[in-house]
Design a protein around this motif. Structure first.
Motif, PDB file in Angstrom:
ATOM      1  N   GLY A 187       0.798  -1.216   0.000  1.00 36.18           N
ATOM      2  CA  GLY A 187       0.000   0.000   0.000  1.00 36.18           C
ATOM      3  C   GLY A 187       0.832   1.267   0.000  1.00 36.18           C
ATOM      4  O   GLY A 187       0.359   2.332   0.395  1.00 36.18           O
ATOM      5  N   ASN A 188       2.069   1.158  -0.421  1.00 32.78           N
ATOM      6  CA  ASN A 188       2.974   2.308  -0.444  1.00 32.78           C
ATOM      7  C   ASN A 188       3.008   2.885  -1.846  1.00 32.78           C
ATOM      8  O   ASN A 188       2.967   2.154  -2.835  1.00 32.78           O
ATOM      9  CB  ASN A 188       4.382   1.862  -0.011  1.00 32.78           C
ATOM     10  CG  ASN A 188       5.247   3.038   0.385  1.00 32.78           C
ATOM     11  OD1 ASN A 188       5.125   4.117  -0.177  1.00 32.78           O
ATOM     12  ND2 ASN A 188       6.109   2.817   1.377  1.00 32.78           N
ATOM     13  N   ASP A 189       3.092   4.212  -1.937  1.00 28.46           N
ATOM     14  CA  ASP A 189       3.173   4.863  -3.248  1.00 28.46           C
ATOM     15  C   ASP A 189       4.594   4.912  -3.776  1.00 28.46           C
ATOM     16  O   ASP A 189       4.843   5.511  -4.829  1.00 28.46           O
ATOM     17  CB  ASP A 189       2.610   6.291  -3.170  1.00 28.46           C
ATOM     18  CG  ASP A 189       1.092   6.292  -3.078  1.00 28.46           C
ATOM     19  OD1 ASP A 189       0.485   5.293  -3.520  1.00 28.46           O
ATOM     20  OD2 ASP A 189       0.521   7.273  -2.572  1.00 28.46           O
ATOM     21  N   ASP A 190       5.545   4.322  -3.063  1.00 27.69           N
ATOM     22  CA  ASP A 190       6.930   4.285  -3.516  1.00 27.69           C
ATOM     23  C   ASP A 190       7.181   3.021  -4.334  1.00 27.69           C
ATOM     24  O   ASP A 190       6.476   2.023  -4.210  1.00 27.69           O
ATOM     25  CB  ASP A 190       7.888   4.322  -2.330  1.00 27.69           C
ATOM     26  CG  ASP A 190       7.902   5.684  -1.647  1.00 27.69           C
ATOM     27  OD1 ASP A 190       7.257   6.611  -2.187  1.00 27.69           O
ATOM     28  OD2 ASP A 190       8.535   5.824  -0.584  1.00 27.69           O
ATOM     29  N   ALA A 191       8.210   3.082  -5.170  1.00 27.46           N
ATOM     30  CA  ALA A 191       8.611   1.945  -5.990  1.00 27.46           C
ATOM     31  C   ALA A 191      10.125   1.942  -6.140  1.00 27.46           C
ATOM     32  O   ALA A 191      10.779   2.980  -6.043  1.00 27.46           O
ATOM     33  CB  ALA A 191       7.943   1.997  -7.362  1.00 27.46           C
ATOM     34  N   GLU A 192      10.653   0.754  -6.363  1.00 30.03           N
ATOM     35  CA  GLU A 192      12.083   0.597  -6.611  1.00 30.03           C
ATOM     36  C   GLU A 192      12.284   0.232  -8.079  1.00 30.03           C
ATOM     37  O   GLU A 192      11.569  -0.624  -8.620  1.00 30.03           O
ATOM     38  CB  GLU A 192      12.664  -0.500  -5.717  1.00 30.03           C
ATOM     39  CG  GLU A 192      14.140  -0.761  -5.965  1.00 30.03           C
ATOM     40  CD  GLU A 192      14.681  -1.898  -5.106  1.00 30.03           C
ATOM     41  OE1 GLU A 192      15.870  -2.240  -5.270  1.00 30.03           O
ATOM     42  OE2 GLU A 192      13.906  -2.439  -4.291  1.00 30.03           O
ATOM     43  N   VAL A 193      13.262   0.870  -8.713  1.00 34.85           N
ATOM     44  CA  VAL A 193      13.585   0.582 -10.111  1.00 34.85           C
ATOM     45  C   VAL A 193      14.905  -0.172 -10.148  1.00 34.85           C
ATOM     46  O   VAL A 193      15.901   0.273  -9.577  1.00 34.85           O
ATOM     47  CB  VAL A 193      13.676   1.870 -10.946  1.00 34.85           C
ATOM     48  CG1 VAL A 193      14.081   1.541 -12.375  1.00 34.85           C
ATOM     49  CG2 VAL A 193      12.344   2.609 -10.938  1.00 34.85           C
ATOM     50  N   VAL A 194      14.886  -1.337 -10.789  1.00 36.66           N
ATOM     51  CA  VAL A 194      16.079  -2.181 -10.910  1.00 36.66           C
ATOM     52  C   VAL A 194      16.521  -2.185 -12.372  1.00 36.66           C
ATOM     53  O   VAL A 194      15.723  -2.468 -13.268  1.00 36.66           O
ATOM     54  CB  VAL A 194      15.789  -3.614 -10.438  1.00 36.66           C
ATOM     55  CG1 VAL A 194      17.040  -4.475 -10.549  1.00 36.66           C
ATOM     56  CG2 VAL A 194      15.274  -3.608  -9.009  1.00 36.66           C
TER      57      VAL A 194
END
Length: 612
Positions: A187-194
């Motif tokens: 439910g977080n609006d953050d994302a990680e880009v790999v």
């Protein structure tokens, strides 16, 4: 009279699928992970590279079960055998992540050589794999970050990620690139880009023999010290003169300090020919960047013994383009307007007048263009043998060029229409068409007019057990009218022509047919392709009444070797029979490199006249 204008240009190596095996856990990895500078990274930095790598894999595997994109991507990235994977689109669907904040960017560098599964029991082969990986310097992670069109803290724009993925896969020194987006928490609006990167082995030694006494020695590095910079050096040797008779050097950087402006500088000094050039250019990268453009300078000095005349010419050019969205259309379809100026003057040249020596007139050409384009890429399996890579452009480019030339003796107008189209048909077949019609207008009359049509068709991949085959069809029609007396089409300059008979003229009709057979055979990592071909051409100044000596046919067979992990071009050994006047000549055996096919990329280009 034929003026040689050969110039060193960067090799454009083949780009291969990420579907190939990334069996990290079978090899000792030297992969690193570029991690953000926040406090959460401190514990990871205390771990060994192997521990961080294992944790990274477990994290992706766990997250892949919670995300529809990763459920599809993970098996392709982390498994070796993908049956039936004949085609893959390069642009993953990032729409679900639109607007998410990028909390972290991680970069994982993979070994250049991971070893073919069928050869991993061969100790000598695996020893070569380890030596190759040890010799290679991975692209520095700060270089990879400079080639990203997004940063930590920014919101995800799906169109920017797609364009960045295409840009990374188009770099000469990268074999495979993939961009993954992972959720951070629930439910977080953050994302990680790999960002996953596999380099190509960048060293490229070479040897080329011009005659019994003259040859060239080449030493190139397409990723010098892992800085994403290219160095090419060629020494011309003459054994009769007991030493070097000339040299060529080329230096290129694709992205200067994260500006996405590339720079090239080159120098050639061989008997009768000297050239120096300098260029800066930013490519079309919409929607990430709206502006493209460049500056160029080139000075050329030709004299005996290279040619019968002396010519000292200087060229100075500049161009600028602005791209913008087309309302209601997707990100990869956009319009652009471009303007270009090129000044040419001579310090030394043959005698000229208003109607003679027009190739050597001083001039200033100002051009503009309005264009609509749609650009994306698809990877088709088993096309690299003929085309040079498996990454093919899909989309279209419609361009309206126009301009005005301020000449030394008279002014001229320029107008044209250009169209290109690439499309996947019949599942995994590929159809391509490029057309161009343009002319100068001087005192109300057309001159240096050109009509060009270049179709190409790649058949669907047909499999017969572990063997596969494709058929390649290519055509070219070029008609020139009121061309200058010193310019003509040279058959030897056509990349599809494989004969040794030289023809020249203002009009060309040519075709090529090639049947490739891909064998389940690998020679020290090199894929083997057997092929048969037939080429034909008519080059004449009188297209309605060609003469028999202006018609040539070439038939032959050959074998190509290519390793997708190297920047080297495919090596080919072939035998060809030239046919003129309805009779076959003696067979001609040749060994060399296979030149990659240059296709219109549909992303946009500098306005300039057709190179006849």
């Amino acid at each position: 009279m034929k003026i040689s204008t050969k110039r060193i240009t960067p090799t454009k190596p083949a780009l291969w699928l990420l579907l190939y095996a990334i069996m990290f856990f079978c090899i000792s990895l030297s992969a690193e992970e570029a991690i953000g500078s926040d406090e959460a990274n401190t514990a990871e930095l205390r771990q060994s590279p192997e521990q961080r790598t294992d944790a990274f894999y477990r994290t992706i595997s766990e997250r892949s079960e919670r995300n529809w994109l990763l459920r599809r991507v993970y098996p392709m990235v982390f498994r070796t055998d993908i049956p039936g994977a004949k085609m893959r689109w390069e642009d993953a669907n990032y729409d679900a992540w639109s607007g998410k904040r990028i909390s972290r960017i991680s970069i994982l560098s993979l070994d250049v050589f991971n070893g073919r599964k069928s050869l991993r029991r061969n100790k000598a082969y695996m020893a070569m794999i380890k030596v190759g990986n040890a010799m290679h310097i991975d692209t520095r992670q700060w270089i990879v970050r400079e080639n990203l069109l997004f940063k930590e803290g920014q919101s995800i724009d799906p169109g920017v990620l797609k364009r960045n993925l295409s840009y990374l896969n188009g770099l000469d020194y990268i074999s495979e690139a993939y961009i993954l987006v992972l959720p951070v928490g629930d439910g977080n609006d953050d994302a990680e880009v790999v960002v996953l990167i596999r380099d190509k082995f960048s060293l490229y030694p070479g040897f080329e023999r011009d005659s019994k006494t003259r040859y060239k020695i080449k030493l190139n590095d397409h990723n010098f010290l892992g800085w994403g910079q290219q160095l090419e050096n060629t020494w011309h040797i003459d054994s009769e003169r007991k030493g070097s008779v000339g040299w060529e050097s080329f230096y290129s950087v694709a992205n200067i300090r994260g500006s996405f402006i590339g720079g090239d500088i080159s120098w050639q000094d061989i008997p009768g020919f000297t050239r120096s050039s300098l260029a800066f250019e930013r490519p079309f990268l919409f929607p990430a960047l709206s502006h493209a453009g460049g500056l160029s300078f080139r000075d050329t000095y030709i004299h005996p013994p290279a040619d019968s005349i002396s010519l000292d010419k200087t060229e100075l050019g500049a161009w600028l383009a602005h791209s913008s969205r087309v309302l209601g259309m997707k990100d990869n379809r956009y319009k652009y307007a471009a303007i270009s100026a090129e000044k040419i003057w001579h310090k030394t040249r043959p005698e000229v007048a208003e109607l003679s020596g027009r190739m050597w007139h001083d001039k200033l050409l100002v051009m503009g263009s309005l264009a609509l384009t749609q650009s994306e890429y698809v990877r088709l399996e088993k096309t690299s043998s003929f085309v040079g890579n498996e990454r093919l452009p899909v989309g279209f480019l419609l361009e309206f060029p126009f301009g005005y030339e301020l000449g030394e003796f008279a002014d001229r107008q320029f107008i044209g229409l250009r169209w290109g189209r690439g499309k996947v048909v019949l599942g995994d077949a590929y159809m391509y068409l490029e057309s161009d019609v343009e002319t100068y207008i001087r005192k109300g009359k057309p001159e240096q007019s050109v009509f060009c049509l270049k179709p190409m068709l790649i058949s669907p991949l047909r499999s017969f057990g572990s063997y596969s085959t494709r058929t390649f069809y290519r055509g070219r029609l070029t008609l020139g009218k009121n061309r200058f007396s010193n310019e003509s089409l040279e058959l030897s300059n056509d990349p599809f022509y494989r004969g040794n008979i030289e023809l020249s003229g203002d009009n060309m009709l040519a075709f090529s047919l090639e049947q490739d057979f891909n064998a389940p055979l690998s020679i020290l990592g090199f894929d083997v392709t057997l092929y048969g071909f037939a080429d034909g051409a008519i080059i004449t100044d009188t297209p309605l009444r060609p003469k028999m000596e202006e018609i040539v046919m070439v038939e032959g067979v050959g074998m190509r070797l290519r390793n997708p992990r190297l920047v080297w071009r495919s090596m080919q050994l072939q035998v060809a029979w030239n046919q003129t006047h309805g009779k076959f000549g003696s067979p001609h055996l040749s060994f060399g490199t296979h030149l990659p096919v240059k296709l219109l990329q549909f992303e946009g280009r500098r306005p300039k006249p057709y190179e006849f």
